[in-house]
Design a protein around this motif. Structure first.
Motif, PDB file in Angstrom:
ATOM      1  N   ARG A  30     -11.037  -4.402  16.340  1.00  0.00           N
ATOM      2  CA  ARG A  30     -11.343  -5.592  17.141  1.00  0.00           C
ATOM      3  C   ARG A  30     -12.609  -6.264  16.626  1.00  0.00           C
ATOM      4  NH1 ARG A  30     -12.431  -4.256  22.642  1.00  0.00           N
ATOM      5  NH2 ARG A  30     -11.889  -6.393  23.231  1.00  0.00           N
ATOM      6  N   ARG A 134      -5.875 -13.033  31.399  1.00  0.00           N
ATOM      7  CA  ARG A 134      -7.224 -13.156  30.839  1.00  0.00           C
ATOM      8  C   ARG A 134      -7.469 -12.150  29.719  1.00  0.00           C
ATOM      9  NH1 ARG A 134     -10.926 -13.441  36.191  1.00  0.00           N
ATOM     10  NH2 ARG A 134      -9.500 -11.724  36.678  1.00  0.00           N
ATOM     11  N   THR A 135      -8.104 -12.632  28.669  1.00  0.00           N
ATOM     12  CA  THR A 135      -8.293 -11.861  27.440  1.00  0.00           C
ATOM     13  C   THR A 135      -9.724 -12.021  26.944  1.00  0.00           C
ATOM     14  OG1 THR A 135      -5.964 -12.194  26.821  1.00  0.00           O
ATOM     15  CG2 THR A 135      -7.499 -11.623  25.053  1.00  0.00           C
ATOM     16  N   ASP A 139     -10.802 -11.019  21.172  1.00  0.00           N
ATOM     17  CA  ASP A 139      -9.381 -10.798  20.915  1.00  0.00           C
ATOM     18  C   ASP A 139      -8.649 -12.127  20.755  1.00  0.00           C
ATOM     19  OD1 ASP A 139      -9.715  -8.048  21.082  1.00  0.00           O
ATOM     20  OD2 ASP A 139      -9.354  -8.006  23.236  1.00  0.00           O
ATOM     21  N   TYR A 140      -9.043 -13.123  21.549  1.00  0.00           N
ATOM     22  CA  TYR A 140      -8.430 -14.450  21.416  1.00  0.00           C
ATOM     23  C   TYR A 140      -8.753 -15.040  20.048  1.00  0.00           C
ATOM     24  CZ  TYR A 140      -7.033 -19.241  22.498  1.00  0.00           C
ATOM     25  OH  TYR A 140      -6.407 -20.476  22.480  1.00  0.00           O
ATOM     26  N   TYR A 143      -6.710 -13.422  17.390  1.00  0.00           N
ATOM     27  CA  TYR A 143      -5.321 -13.879  17.460  1.00  0.00           C
ATOM     28  C   TYR A 143      -5.140 -15.204  16.714  1.00  0.00           C
ATOM     29  CZ  TYR A 143      -1.151 -15.993  19.607  1.00  0.00           C
ATOM     30  OH  TYR A 143       0.049 -16.622  19.822  1.00  0.00           O
ATOM     31  N   ARG A 159       1.462 -12.140  23.462  1.00  0.00           N
ATOM     32  CA  ARG A 159       1.661 -10.866  24.174  1.00  0.00           C
ATOM     33  C   ARG A 159       1.687  -9.688  23.192  1.00  0.00           C
ATOM     34  NH1 ARG A 159       4.960  -9.470  28.860  1.00  0.00           N
ATOM     35  NH2 ARG A 159       5.730 -11.613  28.929  1.00  0.00           N
ATOM     36  N   MET A 162      -1.815  -8.963  21.553  1.00  0.00           N
ATOM     37  CA  MET A 162      -2.741  -8.319  22.490  1.00  0.00           C
ATOM     38  C   MET A 162      -2.346  -6.865  22.736  1.00  0.00           C
ATOM     39  SD  MET A 162      -5.031 -10.415  22.875  1.00  0.00           S
ATOM     40  CE  MET A 162      -5.105 -12.047  22.112  1.00  0.00           C
ATOM     41  N   THR A 165      -3.654  -5.005  19.842  1.00  0.00           N
ATOM     42  CA  THR A 165      -5.114  -4.930  19.895  1.00  0.00           C
ATOM     43  C   THR A 165      -5.584  -3.732  20.710  1.00  0.00           C
ATOM     44  OG1 THR A 165      -5.417  -7.323  19.609  1.00  0.00           O
ATOM     45  CG2 THR A 165      -7.181  -6.133  20.726  1.00  0.00           C
ATOM     46  N   LYS A 166      -4.847  -3.384  21.749  1.00  0.00           N
ATOM     47  CA  LYS A 166      -5.227  -2.278  22.630  1.00  0.00           C
ATOM     48  C   LYS A 166      -4.969  -0.906  22.007  1.00  0.00           C
ATOM     49  CE  LYS A 166      -4.349  -5.079  26.747  1.00  0.00           C
ATOM     50  NZ  LYS A 166      -3.482  -5.271  27.943  1.00  0.00           N
TER      51      LYS A 166
END
Length: 384
Positions: A30, A134-135, A139-140, A143, A159, A162, A165-166
């Motif tokens: 990240r 909400r992000t 991360d946004y 993306y 989707r 994200m 990303t986790k």
């Protein structure tokens, strides 16, 4: 376009090595990826860096606003999408020199038609999921600015990105081998095949008078050329993306064995077709569309895809051509063919017919109006 620059390829490779060496840090992909994305753009072009810094920041604020607001949500949703489409369209008109301004630089258009689709997908997510969408800002930014897919896709879904990303950064030997093979295959397509095929295409197409057989050759040759070009880029993007810990979707799924145009557009540049279908049909999801509605939406989607490729009458006609054919498939109930329920002869005949329809208009992708018209005129020039 990064992948034809050795410095860019080395930078991407270096980033993969950094991620591998820091894999015990749970948030390595990240934070390190954000630093890499921003530094890469800054070194490539300061104007590109500052433009995307502003563009992504504004859209992140719009994204958060749509997540939180309770009043006039649909109106704000449509307004924010319209503002993005208008902004990108205006910049493209500057690129076409319809408008001029000393502040404009063509480098700002790099990847913009792909990145605006990601911005809109995030707005859809915010609209339908509200506060749950909400992000974190990093991360946004990752993306939108993800370097492996920045210039030409494949188009990432908000989707899915994200969700990746986790997940902690993990890469085993089998995954590494598969990703490297994809990169090598893509490089071979882009550097060897596309370069050679482009030279042949230019030599033949630049002849002052083309005959029917030469024009037919050029149309088929160019079709294969752009397949290697587009799929080669996608192979490299998929390879590097997966080495960085993200599952990049496939863009080409055996399109030449598609028995209908409906199935073809799910296999050729699949993420683009999926994006337009998902974001147009979603407003009709509460009820099953009639054949006539589906036919009309097919025309609309293909016209939009045509204009997405370029603001020209050729792309408009290309979109209408494919849209009408898709509409006819819907109206006649011929949009799918089940290989297991028909004879081999019928199935491959339908595949050949689909490829014939595609080949008839594929030369429009060259983007050069004079070349396109020159080749079409050659079809009428019989050598005897």
């Amino acid at each position: 376009m990064w992948y034809l620059n050795m410095n860019a390829v080395m930078a991407l490779t270096g980033m993969v090595l950094v991620l591998v060496l820091t894999r015990r840090w749970p948030s390595n992909k990240r934070y390190l990826l954000l630093a890499f994305n921003l530094c890469f753009l800054l070194l490539f072009s300061e104007k590109l860096f500052f433009f995307y810094l502003a563009y992504t920041s504004l859209n992140y604020m719009a994204f958060l606003f749509l997540c939180q607001t309770r009043h006039f949500r649909k109106g704000w949703f449509i307004t924010l999408i319209g503002a993005n489409v208008a902004a990108v369209s205006t910049l493209r008109l500057f690129g076409m020199e319809v408008f001029t301004n000393p502040l404009f630089d063509a480098v700002m258009l790099l990847g913009l038609i792909y990145n605006v689709l990601k911005v809109i997908d995030a707005l859809y997510f915010a609209y339908f999921f509200g506060k749950d969408a909400r992000t974190p800002v990093l991360d946004y930014f990752n993306y939108i600015l993800f370097i492996p897919t920045f210039t030409s896709g494949p188009i990432l879904k908000f989707r899915d990105f994200m969700a990746d990303t986790k997940q902690p950064y993990q890469l085993n030997a089998a995954q590494t081998e598969q990703a490297i093979k994809r990169i090598i295959l893509g490089m071979f397509k882009k550097i060897v095949l596309v370069t050679w095929m482009t030279d042949v295409f230019n030599q033949v197409s630049q002849q002052p008078d083309l005959h029917t057989h030469q024009s037919l050759f050029l149309m088929v040759w160019f079709y294969v050329l752009i397949f290697f070009d587009f799929s080669g880029y996608s192979d490299i993007a998929v390879g590097f993306g997966r080495l960085m810990g993200y599952n990049i979707p496939e863009n080409f799924k055996k399109p030449f064995s598609s028995p209908t145009l409906t199935q073809y557009w799910r296999n050729w540049h699949a993420t683009l077709g999926d994006w337009f279908r998902d974001h147009i049909f979603i407003f009709f999801s509460r009820q099953v569309p009639t054949k006539w509605t589906a036919a009309g939406l097919s025309v609309l989607i293909m016209v939009l895809i045509g204009l997405w490729h370029g603001f020209s009458w050729l792309y408009l006609l290309w979109g209408m051509y494919h849209g009408v054919l898709l509409a006819l498939e819907n109206l006649l109930g011929k949009s799918t063919v089940n290989k297991k329920k028909v004879s081999r002869t019928y199935f491959y005949a339908r595949c050949a017919l689909t490829q014939l329809f595609v080949t008839a208009a594929v030369i429009v992708y060259s983007g050069h109006e004079e070349t396109v018209l020159h080749i079409y005129r050659g079809l009428m020039n019989w050598p005897f």
